[in-house]
Design an enzyme around this catalytic site. Structure first.
Site, PDB file in Angstrom:
ATOM      1  N   GLY A  11       0.872  -1.383   0.155  1.00  0.00           N
ATOM      2  CA  GLY A  11       0.091  -0.136   0.027  1.00  0.00           C
ATOM      3  C   GLY A  11       0.857   1.226  -0.085  1.00  0.00           C
ATOM      4  O   GLY A  11       1.888   1.091   0.655  1.00  0.00           O
ATOM      5  N   ASP A 109       5.790  -5.394   5.738  1.00  0.00           N
ATOM      6  CA  ASP A 109       6.418  -6.934   5.863  1.00  0.00           C
ATOM      7  C   ASP A 109       6.347  -7.642   4.809  1.00  0.00           C
ATOM      8  O   ASP A 109       7.343  -8.398   4.554  1.00  0.00           O
ATOM      9  CB  ASP A 109       5.818  -7.358   7.299  1.00  0.00           C
ATOM     10  CG  ASP A 109       4.423  -7.465   7.156  1.00  0.00           C
ATOM     11  OD1 ASP A 109       3.773  -6.972   6.257  1.00  0.00           O
ATOM     12  OD2 ASP A 109       3.797  -8.420   7.812  1.00  0.00           O
ATOM     13  N   THR A 131       4.795   1.932   5.487  1.00  0.00           N
ATOM     14  CA  THR A 131       3.465   1.641   5.493  1.00  0.00           C
ATOM     15  C   THR A 131       2.759   2.423   6.805  1.00  0.00           C
ATOM     16  O   THR A 131       3.650   2.757   7.689  1.00  0.00           O
ATOM     17  CB  THR A 131       3.261   0.133   6.030  1.00  0.00           C
ATOM     18  OG1 THR A 131       2.106  -0.083   6.523  1.00  0.00           O
ATOM     19  CG2 THR A 131       4.264  -0.336   7.217  1.00  0.00           C
ATOM     20  N   ASP A 133       0.610   1.393   8.705  1.00  0.00           N
ATOM     21  CA  ASP A 133      -0.163   0.798   9.546  1.00  0.00           C
ATOM     22  C   ASP A 133       0.877   0.848  11.007  1.00  0.00           C
ATOM     23  O   ASP A 133       0.316   0.380  11.826  1.00  0.00           O
ATOM     24  CB  ASP A 133      -0.259  -0.744   9.389  1.00  0.00           C
ATOM     25  CG  ASP A 133      -1.244  -0.753   7.852  1.00  0.00           C
ATOM     26  OD1 ASP A 133      -2.035   0.073   7.865  1.00  0.00           O
ATOM     27  OD2 ASP A 133      -1.233  -1.657   7.400  1.00  0.00           O
ATOM     28  N   ARG A 177      -4.897  -2.217   9.085  1.00  0.00           N
ATOM     29  CA  ARG A 177      -5.149  -3.548   8.841  1.00  0.00           C
ATOM     30  C   ARG A 177      -5.380  -4.083  10.343  1.00  0.00           C
ATOM     31  O   ARG A 177      -6.129  -4.054  11.039  1.00  0.00           O
ATOM     32  CB  ARG A 177      -3.903  -4.148   8.136  1.00  0.00           C
ATOM     33  CG  ARG A 177      -4.067  -5.142   7.612  1.00  0.00           C
ATOM     34  CD  ARG A 177      -2.929  -5.710   6.807  1.00  0.00           C
ATOM     35  NE  ARG A 177      -2.364  -4.926   5.715  1.00  0.00           N
ATOM     36  CZ  ARG A 177      -2.989  -5.244   4.344  1.00  0.00           C
ATOM     37  NH1 ARG A 177      -3.521  -6.315   4.225  1.00  0.00           N
ATOM     38  NH2 ARG A 177      -2.659  -4.536   3.289  1.00  0.00           N
TER      39      ARG A 177
HETATM   40  O1  F6P Z   1      -1.577  -1.700   4.709  1.00  0.00           O
HETATM   41  C1  F6P Z   1      -1.805  -0.449   4.580  1.00  0.00           C
HETATM   42  C2  F6P Z   1      -3.585  -0.385   4.074  1.00  0.00           C
HETATM   43  O2  F6P Z   1      -3.671   0.976   3.799  1.00  0.00           O
HETATM   44  C3  F6P Z   1      -4.125  -0.852   5.376  1.00  0.00           C
HETATM   45  O3  F6P Z   1      -4.360  -0.008   6.353  1.00  0.00           O
HETATM   46  C4  F6P Z   1      -5.439  -1.414   4.608  1.00  0.00           C
HETATM   47  O4  F6P Z   1      -6.119  -2.289   5.364  1.00  0.00           O
HETATM   48  C5  F6P Z   1      -4.971  -1.688   3.407  1.00  0.00           C
HETATM   49  O5  F6P Z   1      -3.735  -1.081   3.071  1.00  0.00           O
HETATM   50  C6  F6P Z   1      -5.611  -1.396   2.287  1.00  0.00           C
HETATM   51  O6  F6P Z   1      -5.107  -2.016   0.916  1.00  0.00           O
HETATM   52  P1  F6P Z   1      -5.772  -1.793  -0.331  1.00  0.00           P
HETATM   53  O7  F6P Z   1      -4.919  -0.587  -1.045  1.00  0.00           O
HETATM   54  O8  F6P Z   1      -5.326  -3.066  -1.041  1.00  0.00           O
HETATM   55  O9  F6P Z   1      -7.339  -1.591  -0.441  1.00  0.00           O
END
Ligand code: F6P
Length: 349
Positions: A11, A109, A131, A133, A177
């Site tokens: 992400g 990770d 990230t 998170d 997450r």
């Molecule tokens: O890992 C970063 C994050 O933004 C999380 O907080 C979230 O759950 C996830 O990515 C969302 O991912 P995507 O962009 O695939 O919807």
């Protein structure tokens, strides 16, 4: 080191561009050519018809323009193929064919696991934690976390103002997450009354009881901050029966959401109204804070220095407020410690 590569993966996170800029500035300082690899590890799999879709020579005049831009200039993606040893071989061969002798991987990770595999295939890699998170245990901060928290804080402050005007509670869902750090820090920073995180099991009834306590004290604008991963740590609750028997249509098997949770709270606490907001992707697409940018710059510079000095298989992090590095394998084994004390403090009002 005659050429290095840099990619952003997973992400996107505010500060990724600052890190790429720092890598480029540092590489230029040491006279090392830099190649930007597009869409994470996908850019190494030779699936595009044109090499220019996958890679770009990173020049200082390009990167100086992107330093504080939100998003990631190099694009990003999660690369499922990288689970497969065959595709990792392809990636390592691509790097060799391009004469790229070291790779800076900016991501979370999953991206670090990819870097660890590439190291085993003889490609020196350095990871920079990118990230929102904040779920990497070995480091005190990850790129984008500070920005994401600030986005949530601004959103919650605005929500609390309108909640006060209307005398109604609000459920605010934030990202993270399986990690409750964004929710907890945002709740603490805004004086929110209730926080729900994936790390602690919780029940709908217990939250309703706490909200009722707030209402009894005359606080009719309480904020419930919910980390998105918390729906999985919720004790079983029959939302379908509850809502339908309280006059709110709900479909069997429907997953719970912030909106549904606000509806349940309204009915369990006998309130006139309760509202909900999902802060969502605004947390990822914001301009990085100074803290995130500064960390990105130090990390980017250190990554290049390590590769230049022949040190690889490392990840960069922050410890006691200082930028440091350690082996990828050990870093990935570190166990996260959730700040339970702070969690109790917020919730014990
Ligand atoms: O890992 C970063 C994050 O933004 C999380 O907080 C979230 O759950 C996830 O990515 C969302 O991912 P995507 O962009 O695939 O919807």
């Amino acid at each position: 080191m005659n050429k290095i590569g840099v990619l952003t993966s997973g992400g996107d996170a505010p500060g990724m561009n600052s890190a790429v800029t720092a890598v480029a500035k540092s590489a230029a300082m040491y006279g090392i050519p830099l190649v930007g690899i597009k869409r994470g590890y996908n850019g190494l799999l030779r699936k595009s018809t044109s090499l220019f879709d996958d890679m770009e020579e990173m020049r200082l005049d390009t990167v100086l323009d992107i330093a504080d831009m939100p998003g990631t200039y190099l694009r990003t993606a999660r690369c499922m193929e990288f689970m497969d040893p065959h595709w990792r071989e392809v990636a390592a061969n691509t790097l060799r064919a391009m004469g790229i002798g070291g790779l800076v991987v900016i991501g979370g990770d999953g991206s670090f696991h990819g870097a660890e595999h590439l190291c085993k295939l003889g490609i020196p890699c350095i990871g920079i934690p990118g990230t929102i998170d904040n779920d990497l245990a070995y480091t005190e901060m990850t790129l984008g976390y500070d920005t994401a928290v600030n986005v949530c804080v601004n959103a919650i402050r605005a929500i609390r103002a309108t909640s006060r005007s209307h005398d109604r509670p609000h459920v605010v869902e934030v990202m993270g997450r399986h990690c409750g750090d964004i929710a907890l820090t945002a709740a603490v920073s805004t004086g929110s009354e209730i926080v729900i995180v994936p790390e602690v099991r919780w029940s709908v009834e217990d939250v309703a009881m706490r909200l009722n306590r707030q209402l009894a004290k005359g606080n009719s604008r309480a904020t419930i901050v919910v980390a998105e991963g918390s729906w999985e740590s919720m004790e079983p609750f029959d939302m379908y029966t509850f809502l339908n028997s309280h006059g709110k249509k709900c479909f069997e098997g429907e997953p719970i959401s912030a909106e549904r949770f606000a509806s349940i709270m309204k009915r369990m606490c006998g309130m006139v109204e309760a509202r909900s907001t999902v802060v969502g992707y605004t947390q990822r697409g914001e301009t990085p804070t100074a803290r995130d940018s500064a960390f990105a710059f130090e990390a980017g510079h250190l990554a290049v220095r390590l590769l230049r000095d022949g040190i690889s298989n490392q990840v960069i992090g922050m410890r006691n407020g200082k930028v440091f590095y350690m082996g990828i394998e050990m870093a990935l084994q570190a166990k996260r410690e959730f700040n339970r004390d702070l969690y109790e403090l917020v919730n014990n009002m």
